[in-house]
Write a protein that holds these residues in place. Structure first.
Motif, PDB file in Angstrom:
ATOM      1  N   LYS A 172      -5.033   7.718   5.603  1.00  0.00           N
ATOM      2  CA  LYS A 172      -3.765   7.395   4.942  1.00  0.00           C
ATOM      3  C   LYS A 172      -2.592   7.522   5.914  1.00  0.00           C
ATOM      4  O   LYS A 172      -2.468   8.511   6.637  1.00  0.00           O
ATOM      5  CB  LYS A 172      -3.545   8.329   3.741  1.00  0.00           C
ATOM      6  CG  LYS A 172      -2.356   7.960   2.879  1.00  0.00           C
ATOM      7  CD  LYS A 172      -2.584   6.621   2.204  1.00  0.00           C
ATOM      8  CE  LYS A 172      -1.416   6.220   1.308  1.00  0.00           C
ATOM      9  NZ  LYS A 172      -1.610   4.876   0.727  1.00  0.00           N
ATOM     10  N   ASP A 174       1.579   7.392   5.767  1.00  0.00           N
ATOM     11  CA  ASP A 174       2.705   7.447   4.838  1.00  0.00           C
ATOM     12  C   ASP A 174       3.771   6.433   5.237  1.00  0.00           C
ATOM     13  O   ASP A 174       4.299   6.479   6.347  1.00  0.00           O
ATOM     14  CB  ASP A 174       3.301   8.855   4.838  1.00  0.00           C
ATOM     15  CG  ASP A 174       4.404   9.033   3.805  1.00  0.00           C
ATOM     16  OD1 ASP A 174       4.574   8.138   2.948  1.00  0.00           O
ATOM     17  OD2 ASP A 174       5.109  10.056   3.853  1.00  0.00           O
ATOM     18  N   THR A 175       4.081   5.505   4.346  1.00  0.00           N
ATOM     19  CA  THR A 175       5.118   4.497   4.594  1.00  0.00           C
ATOM     20  C   THR A 175       6.289   4.655   3.627  1.00  0.00           C
ATOM     21  O   THR A 175       7.076   3.725   3.444  1.00  0.00           O
ATOM     22  CB  THR A 175       4.529   3.077   4.454  1.00  0.00           C
ATOM     23  OG1 THR A 175       3.914   2.952   3.158  1.00  0.00           O
ATOM     24  CG2 THR A 175       3.496   2.812   5.539  1.00  0.00           C
ATOM     25  N   THR A 176       6.398   5.803   3.021  1.00  0.00           N
ATOM     26  CA  THR A 176       7.480   6.057   2.064  1.00  0.00           C
ATOM     27  C   THR A 176       8.840   5.762   2.696  1.00  0.00           C
ATOM     28  O   THR A 176       9.145   6.233   3.792  1.00  0.00           O
ATOM     29  CB  THR A 176       7.445   7.518   1.585  1.00  0.00           C
ATOM     30  OG1 THR A 176       6.167   7.792   1.015  1.00  0.00           O
ATOM     31  CG2 THR A 176       8.531   7.776   0.551  1.00  0.00           C
ATOM     32  N   ASP A 184       8.483  -2.426  -1.217  1.00  0.00           N
ATOM     33  CA  ASP A 184       7.760  -1.310  -0.628  1.00  0.00           C
ATOM     34  C   ASP A 184       6.637  -1.829   0.253  1.00  0.00           C
ATOM     35  O   ASP A 184       6.102  -2.924   0.041  1.00  0.00           O
ATOM     36  CB  ASP A 184       7.176  -0.410  -1.720  1.00  0.00           C
ATOM     37  CG  ASP A 184       8.252   0.344  -2.497  1.00  0.00           C
ATOM     38  OD1 ASP A 184       9.335   0.570  -1.925  1.00  0.00           O
ATOM     39  OD2 ASP A 184       7.996   0.692  -3.655  1.00  0.00           O
ATOM     40  N   LYS A 186       2.847  -0.944   2.054  1.00  0.00           N
ATOM     41  CA  LYS A 186       1.659  -0.105   1.962  1.00  0.00           C
ATOM     42  C   LYS A 186       0.703  -0.448   3.100  1.00  0.00           C
ATOM     43  O   LYS A 186       0.388  -1.618   3.319  1.00  0.00           O
ATOM     44  CB  LYS A 186       0.950  -0.348   0.628  1.00  0.00           C
ATOM     45  CG  LYS A 186      -0.293   0.511   0.371  1.00  0.00           C
ATOM     46  CD  LYS A 186      -0.928   0.110  -0.960  1.00  0.00           C
ATOM     47  CE  LYS A 186      -2.063   1.027  -1.359  1.00  0.00           C
ATOM     48  NZ  LYS A 186      -1.598   2.356  -1.787  1.00  0.00           N
ATOM     49  N   SER A 189      -5.524   2.432   3.125  1.00  0.00           N
ATOM     50  CA  SER A 189      -6.530   3.320   3.708  1.00  0.00           C
ATOM     51  C   SER A 189      -7.911   2.885   3.225  1.00  0.00           C
ATOM     52  O   SER A 189      -8.036   2.040   2.327  1.00  0.00           O
ATOM     53  CB  SER A 189      -6.268   4.765   3.290  1.00  0.00           C
ATOM     54  OG  SER A 189      -6.475   4.914   1.889  1.00  0.00           O
ATOM     55  N   ASP A 192      -8.032   3.509  -0.388  1.00  0.00           N
ATOM     56  CA  ASP A 192      -7.272   2.515  -1.144  1.00  0.00           C
ATOM     57  C   ASP A 192      -8.098   1.240  -1.366  1.00  0.00           C
ATOM     58  O   ASP A 192      -8.117   0.674  -2.458  1.00  0.00           O
ATOM     59  CB  ASP A 192      -5.977   2.138  -0.412  1.00  0.00           C
ATOM     60  CG  ASP A 192      -4.963   3.266  -0.376  1.00  0.00           C
ATOM     61  OD1 ASP A 192      -4.948   4.095  -1.303  1.00  0.00           O
ATOM     62  OD2 ASP A 192      -4.181   3.307   0.605  1.00  0.00           O
ATOM     63  N   LYS A 225       4.757   2.721  13.150  1.00  0.00           N
ATOM     64  CA  LYS A 225       3.400   2.987  12.654  1.00  0.00           C
ATOM     65  C   LYS A 225       2.395   2.246  13.532  1.00  0.00           C
ATOM     66  O   LYS A 225       2.664   1.153  14.016  1.00  0.00           O
ATOM     67  CB  LYS A 225       3.235   2.540  11.210  1.00  0.00           C
ATOM     68  CG  LYS A 225       4.309   3.055  10.243  1.00  0.00           C
ATOM     69  CD  LYS A 225       4.297   4.557  10.114  1.00  0.00           C
ATOM     70  CE  LYS A 225       5.370   5.011   9.105  1.00  0.00           C
ATOM     71  NZ  LYS A 225       5.451   6.483   9.015  1.00  0.00           N
TER      72      LYS A 225
END
Length: 237
Positions: A172, A174-176, A184, A186, A189, A192, A225
């Motif tokens: 995972k 985090d792209t918050t 948003d 995502k 993963s 996911d 990222k």
């Protein structure tokens, strides 16, 4: 399910697209510049993205093996998407593109491809309208699994295919707080994707072939990222 392993696969895929006469990238923009164009921060329409060569090539190859040139194909999130233009260039004649962007009139081959300004999660297309639905680097934005799978299952003919590529990393990330196109973002993963595939089965959509989640490297860098791309095919039973 396949995973992009390294950048050499991207350049190899682009060469194959060029060889087929299917390439439709207007300029070798970086991914950031392509995103800026889509957001209206840079003028002009730039088709495709060199970094998505692997996704487009895999999708085109699969469609050529599983769909006749006259069968109906829908590309969702089609604005600036290369795949719909590539399909036209290799002879597919029943193509539709769907996107919320009102500038679809700028897309190529207007006399040959039907473009619809619509939310692809809630379209007005009739049930069982398409043999193939493609989504190249689309579903990771404002991801809504149930709405996506419901509409995809509704629109596909029995024996039809949903082909999606997406940002991916086995663990995972985090792209918050990171948003693209006002939505948003995502990075899927392994968990996911497994959950998405399990949910898809409840909508009569089943994975095609082996599910390979392994990645040896993170060749894609964006918004601080590091990750790669996943590519998945589901069949409507």
């Amino acid at each position: 399910m396949k995973v992009l392993q390294d950048k050499s696969q991207i350049s190899k895929a682009r060469k194959e697209l060029d060889r087929k006469g299917a390439s439709h990238v207007d300029a070798p923009d970086s991914r950031l510049k392509s995103i800026m164009r889509k957001l209206g921060l840079v003028r002009g329409l730039t088709m495709g993205d060199i970094l998505k060569s692997w996704d487009v090539h895999a999708t085109l190859n699969f469609i050529e093996k599983h769909a006749e040139k006259s069968e109906p194909i829908l590309d969702i999130g089609c604005y600036c998407s290369e795949i719909i233009a590539s399909l036209h260039k290799v002879g597919y004649s029943n193509l539709t593109g769907a996107d919320l962007n009102p500038n679809l009139k700028q897309m190529p081959y207007q006399g040959f491809i039907k473009y619809e300004v619509t939310n692809f999660l809630h379209t007005k297309f009739k049930n069982a309208s398409f043999k193939v639905i493609t989504a190249i680097s689309v579903i990771e934005h404002d991801f809504n699994a149930k709405a996506l799978l419901y509409e995809t299952s509704r629109l596909l003919l029995p024996g039809g295919y949903f082909i999606a590529s997406f940002d991916y990393w086995p663990e995972k990330i985090d792209t918050t707080g990171t948003r693209f196109f006002g939505m948003d973002w995502k990075i899927f993963s392994k968990k996911d994707v497994e959950e998405f595939v399990s949910l898809a089965v409840t909508y009569n959509l089943f994975p095609v072939g082996e599910l390979n989640y392994t990645s040896k490297a993170a060749p894609i860098h964006c918004a601080s990222k590091k990750y790669t791309f996943g590519w998945l095919v589901l069949e409507k039973k």
